[in-house]
Write an enzyme that holds these catalytic residues in place. Sequence first.
Site, mmCIF file in Angstrom:
data_model
loop_
_atom_site.group_PDB
_atom_site.id
_atom_site.type_symbol
_atom_site.label_atom_id
_atom_site.label_comp_id
_atom_site.label_asym_id
_atom_site.label_seq_id
_atom_site.Cartn_x
_atom_site.Cartn_y
_atom_site.Cartn_z
ATOM 1 N N GLY A 1 30.846 6.619 9.288
ATOM 2 C CA GLY A 1 30.661 5.620 10.327
ATOM 3 C C GLY A 1 31.736 4.570 10.421
ATOM 4 C CG HIS B 1 35.417 -6.332 5.232
ATOM 5 N ND1 HIS B 1 35.303 -5.402 6.249
ATOM 6 C CD2 HIS B 1 36.672 -6.191 4.742
ATOM 7 C CE1 HIS B 1 36.441 -4.735 6.361
ATOM 8 N NE2 HIS B 1 37.286 -5.189 5.458
#
Length: 297
Positions: free
Chosen positions: A240, A140
């Site tokens: 995570g 990202h």
Amino acid sequence: MDVRALPDPPAGAAAPRPSAPPDAHGERTVERLLAAGRVLVLSGAGISTESGIPDYRGPTGSRRRHTPMTYQEFTGSEDSRRRYWARSHLGWETIVSARPNAGHRAVARLAAAGRVMGVITQNVDGLHAAAGTREAVELHGSLHRVICLTCHNTVSRAHLDQRLREANPGFRDIAARMNPDGDAEPAREQEADFHTVPCQVCGTGTLKPDVVFFGESVPKPRVAHCYELVDAASALLVAGSSLTVMSGLRFVRRAAKQGKPVAIVNQGPTRGDDLAAVRLDLPLGAALTELADRLGA
């Protein structure tokens, strides 16, 4: 791949603890995957919470009370851009002062030892690279870079931060709550007084952090490279991430479709749990550090 057929960890690795926790079998399975090597790590916001960066959907996530700005909002109005940069200017101190935690360091150790062949991170904080991981694809993008939407010139966020400081003296003195995407929330009237700055190259261009906003697509070449990493891996370790958005989930689905084991270490349920060969609900820093220790990384 049958995870039961994987070799035992190498000689020299620490022996199993005498009093095994309830999920010892799952930990042992993840250990075996890493011992075999060529594991690809897909990390999400949960790996950075121990560095003081909030997440959206974990146990302490703020998704339910904080709505992130979309790409359409940001490009659609000057008021939205002013609001974004006012909040981001406040939150930048938290991002830039964050340091890699035990989870980031464990991944770097496993990569250096040849157990992990690459990392795809959905995070934009740069902490994998700061921990020493060389092969980390920033899916990202990164908050540490800023791009002009008109001329596409890129500058460091540190450079822009200095310009924003000069244009808004004293603004950083405002107390505000920190949000997961590197911004904070001042009062509305304080946002309205914030001054943005244009691109210094073309003179008029809109500056945007070099990250993929909600509602924006990840560049196709970057996605293709990530698919290549999945194809080359022997297993995928999710660290995570709730896998709520498709940008990360698609790699889990690809690995599972190819018959490769998917291991998930995350506090709380994920969208990929039904595809996982093993699932550990443990704090990442401690869990990954113990795995690295046991493998002598």
